[in-house]
Scaffold this motif. Structure first.
Motif, PDB file in Angstrom:
ATOM      1  N   VAL A  69      -5.782  -8.718   3.844  1.00 20.54           N
ATOM      2  CA  VAL A  69      -4.836  -7.688   3.417  1.00 20.54           C
ATOM      3  C   VAL A  69      -3.870  -8.271   2.400  1.00 20.54           C
ATOM      4  O   VAL A  69      -3.638  -9.478   2.361  1.00 20.54           O
ATOM      5  CB  VAL A  69      -4.054  -7.097   4.618  1.00 20.54           C
ATOM      6  CG1 VAL A  69      -4.965  -6.335   5.533  1.00 20.54           C
ATOM      7  CG2 VAL A  69      -3.285  -8.157   5.362  1.00 20.54           C
ATOM      8  N   GLU A  70      -3.356  -7.396   1.581  1.00 21.75           N
ATOM      9  CA  GLU A  70      -2.373  -7.776   0.573  1.00 21.75           C
ATOM     10  C   GLU A  70      -1.104  -6.971   0.807  1.00 21.75           C
ATOM     11  O   GLU A  70      -1.142  -5.901   1.430  1.00 21.75           O
ATOM     12  CB  GLU A  70      -2.929  -7.502  -0.826  1.00 21.75           C
ATOM     13  CG  GLU A  70      -4.175  -8.306  -1.138  1.00 21.75           C
ATOM     14  CD  GLU A  70      -4.802  -7.924  -2.468  1.00 21.75           C
ATOM     15  OE1 GLU A  70      -4.201  -7.119  -3.219  1.00 21.75           O
ATOM     16  OE2 GLU A  70      -5.895  -8.427  -2.753  1.00 21.75           O
ATOM     17  N   ALA A  71       0.002  -7.462   0.321  1.00 21.75           N
ATOM     18  CA  ALA A  71       1.281  -6.773   0.486  1.00 21.75           C
ATOM     19  C   ALA A  71       1.171  -5.345  -0.040  1.00 21.75           C
ATOM     20  O   ALA A  71       0.637  -5.107  -1.118  1.00 21.75           O
ATOM     21  CB  ALA A  71       2.378  -7.525  -0.250  1.00 21.75           C
ATOM     22  N   GLY A  72       1.645  -4.394   0.765  1.00 25.20           N
ATOM     23  CA  GLY A  72       1.635  -2.993   0.361  1.00 25.20           C
ATOM     24  C   GLY A  72       0.361  -2.242   0.668  1.00 25.20           C
ATOM     25  O   GLY A  72       0.284  -1.040   0.406  1.00 25.20           O
ATOM     26  N   ASP A  73      -0.648  -2.907   1.228  1.00 26.22           N
ATOM     27  CA  ASP A  73      -1.904  -2.216   1.562  1.00 26.22           C
ATOM     28  C   ASP A  73      -1.661  -1.128   2.607  1.00 26.22           C
ATOM     29  O   ASP A  73      -0.808  -1.258   3.482  1.00 26.22           O
ATOM     30  CB  ASP A  73      -2.950  -3.193   2.114  1.00 26.22           C
ATOM     31  CG  ASP A  73      -3.721  -3.910   1.031  1.00 26.22           C
ATOM     32  OD1 ASP A  73      -3.556  -3.570  -0.158  1.00 26.22           O
ATOM     33  OD2 ASP A  73      -4.499  -4.825   1.374  1.00 26.22           O
ATOM     34  N   ARG A  74      -2.418  -0.054   2.495  1.00 21.66           N
ATOM     35  CA  ARG A  74      -2.390   1.035   3.469  1.00 21.66           C
ATOM     36  C   ARG A  74      -3.747   1.028   4.158  1.00 21.66           C
ATOM     37  O   ARG A  74      -4.753   1.466   3.581  1.00 21.66           O
ATOM     38  CB  ARG A  74      -2.148   2.362   2.758  1.00 21.66           C
ATOM     39  CG  ARG A  74      -2.176   3.565   3.669  1.00 21.66           C
ATOM     40  CD  ARG A  74      -2.079   4.832   2.815  1.00 21.66           C
ATOM     41  NE  ARG A  74      -2.294   6.007   3.593  1.00 21.66           N
ATOM     42  CZ  ARG A  74      -1.324   6.804   4.034  1.00 21.66           C
ATOM     43  NH1 ARG A  74      -0.069   6.522   3.760  1.00 21.66           N
ATOM     44  NH2 ARG A  74      -1.606   7.874   4.730  1.00 21.66           N
ATOM     45  N   LEU A  75      -3.783   0.521   5.396  1.00 19.54           N
ATOM     46  CA  LEU A  75      -5.029   0.474   6.161  1.00 19.54           C
ATOM     47  C   LEU A  75      -5.231   1.829   6.829  1.00 19.54           C
ATOM     48  O   LEU A  75      -4.354   2.305   7.553  1.00 19.54           O
ATOM     49  CB  LEU A  75      -4.977  -0.624   7.220  1.00 19.54           C
ATOM     50  CG  LEU A  75      -4.657  -2.031   6.734  1.00 19.54           C
ATOM     51  CD1 LEU A  75      -4.732  -3.016   7.895  1.00 19.54           C
ATOM     52  CD2 LEU A  75      -5.581  -2.453   5.630  1.00 19.54           C
ATOM     53  N   GLU A  76      -6.373   2.426   6.597  1.00 24.95           N
ATOM     54  CA  GLU A  76      -6.689   3.742   7.136  1.00 24.95           C
ATOM     55  C   GLU A  76      -7.833   3.604   8.120  1.00 24.95           C
ATOM     56  O   GLU A  76      -8.894   3.082   7.781  1.00 24.95           O
ATOM     57  CB  GLU A  76      -7.081   4.684   6.000  1.00 24.95           C
ATOM     58  CG  GLU A  76      -5.972   4.819   4.965  1.00 24.95           C
ATOM     59  CD  GLU A  76      -6.444   5.396   3.642  1.00 24.95           C
ATOM     60  OE1 GLU A  76      -7.669   5.431   3.389  1.00 24.95           O
ATOM     61  OE2 GLU A  76      -5.577   5.799   2.861  1.00 24.95           O
ATOM     62  N   VAL A  77      -7.607   4.056   9.342  1.00 18.39           N
ATOM     63  CA  VAL A  77      -8.641   4.029  10.373  1.00 18.39           C
ATOM     64  C   VAL A  77      -9.244   5.429  10.416  1.00 18.39           C
ATOM     65  O   VAL A  77      -8.542   6.420  10.629  1.00 18.39           O
ATOM     66  CB  VAL A  77      -8.051   3.647  11.746  1.00 18.39           C
ATOM     67  CG1 VAL A  77      -9.139   3.637  12.810  1.00 18.39           C
ATOM     68  CG2 VAL A  77      -7.363   2.288  11.659  1.00 18.39           C
ATOM     69  N   TYR A  78     -10.546   5.504  10.161  1.00 21.21           N
ATOM     70  CA  TYR A  78     -11.237   6.798  10.112  1.00 21.21           C
ATOM     71  C   TYR A  78     -11.910   7.085  11.448  1.00 21.21           C
ATOM     72  O   TYR A  78     -12.459   6.196  12.085  1.00 21.21           O
ATOM     73  CB  TYR A  78     -12.285   6.806   9.001  1.00 21.21           C
ATOM     74  CG  TYR A  78     -11.738   6.410   7.659  1.00 21.21           C
ATOM     75  CD1 TYR A  78     -10.678   7.103   7.080  1.00 21.21           C
ATOM     76  CD2 TYR A  78     -12.263   5.331   6.960  1.00 21.21           C
ATOM     77  CE1 TYR A  78     -10.169   6.726   5.837  1.00 21.21           C
ATOM     78  CE2 TYR A  78     -11.770   4.961   5.721  1.00 21.21           C
ATOM     79  CZ  TYR A  78     -10.729   5.662   5.174  1.00 21.21           C
ATOM     80  OH  TYR A  78     -10.232   5.288   3.950  1.00 21.21           O
ATOM     81  N   ARG A  79     -11.893   8.351  11.830  1.00 15.96           N
ATOM     82  CA  ARG A  79     -12.589   8.750  13.053  1.00 15.96           C
ATOM     83  C   ARG A  79     -14.082   8.812  12.783  1.00 15.96           C
ATOM     84  O   ARG A  79     -14.504   9.206  11.690  1.00 15.96           O
ATOM     85  CB  ARG A  79     -12.109  10.126  13.523  1.00 15.96           C
ATOM     86  CG  ARG A  79     -10.688  10.095  14.036  1.00 15.96           C
ATOM     87  CD  ARG A  79     -10.241  11.459  14.479  1.00 15.96           C
ATOM     88  NE  ARG A  79     -10.026  12.255  13.265  1.00 15.96           N
ATOM     89  CZ  ARG A  79      -9.928  13.566  13.241  1.00 15.96           C
ATOM     90  NH1 ARG A  79     -10.065  14.265  14.329  1.00 15.96           N
ATOM     91  NH2 ARG A  79      -9.722  14.205  12.129  1.00 15.96           N
ATOM     92  N   PRO A  80     -14.892   8.445  13.793  1.00 16.26           N
ATOM     93  CA  PRO A  80     -16.343   8.578  13.606  1.00 16.26           C
ATOM     94  C   PRO A  80     -16.727  10.054  13.447  1.00 16.26           C
ATOM     95  O   PRO A  80     -16.073  10.936  14.005  1.00 16.26           O
ATOM     96  CB  PRO A  80     -16.937   8.016  14.900  1.00 16.26           C
ATOM     97  CG  PRO A  80     -15.834   7.283  15.567  1.00 16.26           C
ATOM     98  CD  PRO A  80     -14.545   7.860  15.061  1.00 16.26           C
ATOM     99  N   LEU A  81     -17.759  10.316  12.680  1.00 15.13           N
ATOM    100  CA  LEU A  81     -18.224  11.690  12.500  1.00 15.13           C
ATOM    101  C   LEU A  81     -18.771  12.227  13.813  1.00 15.13           C
ATOM    102  O   LEU A  81     -19.506  11.538  14.523  1.00 15.13           O
ATOM    103  CB  LEU A  81     -19.319  11.747  11.436  1.00 15.13           C
ATOM    104  CG  LEU A  81     -18.891  11.428  10.014  1.00 15.13           C
ATOM    105  CD1 LEU A  81     -20.117  11.415   9.105  1.00 15.13           C
ATOM    106  CD2 LEU A  81     -17.874  12.425   9.520  1.00 15.13           C
ATOM    107  N   GLN A  82     -18.410  13.471  14.134  1.00 15.83           N
ATOM    108  CA  GLN A  82     -18.921  14.107  15.347  1.00 15.83           C
ATOM    109  C   GLN A  82     -20.305  14.712  15.117  1.00 15.83           C
ATOM    110  O   GLN A  82     -21.126  14.758  16.009  1.00 15.83           O
ATOM    111  CB  GLN A  82     -17.950  15.203  15.826  1.00 15.83           C
ATOM    112  CG  GLN A  82     -16.584  14.666  16.193  1.00 15.83           C
ATOM    113  CD  GLN A  82     -16.641  13.699  17.359  1.00 15.83           C
ATOM    114  OE1 GLN A  82     -17.348  13.909  18.321  1.00 15.83           O
ATOM    115  NE2 GLN A  82     -15.895  12.615  17.253  1.00 15.83           N
TER     116      GLN A  82
END
Length: 102
Positions: A69-82
């Protein structure tokens, strides 16, 4: 001397609620480490990060254990497709066809 830290954000959303966590993680942390350190799993019951794709600013990270990761990163956790998107389209087309025919 204290280890340098960087500021990141971790986000996750369900249909009912959204989480936006501002975090400080050690410089050089992997995406996987940063997610673990964020405390998101403790806040979201039943969340299994091993099954969820992860992205940074909308771009999927193929290997979260290797990507740093780098400073300012926005980590997005995605839900698995239903449902598989192709299968959902086939179902909608079949329903529309049935409505036209009868």
């Amino acid at each position: 001397m204290a280890e340098a830290s960087i500021a990141i954000e971790v986000v996750y959303a369900t249909a009912e609620r959204q989480w936006l966590l501002a975090c400080e993680v050690p410089a050089g942390s992997s995406v996987s480490d940063a997610l673990r350190l964020s405390g998101l799993v403790e806040q979201v019951p039943g969340l299994d990060l091993a099954c969820c794709p992860v992205g940074i600013f909308g771009k999927v990270v193929s290997d979260p254990a290797a990507r740093r990761v780098e400073a300012g990163d926005r980590l997005e956790v995605y839900r698995p497709l239903q449902v598989d998107p192709l299968e959902a389209r086939k179902r909608r087309a079949a329903k529309a066809r049935a409505a036209r025919e009868g």
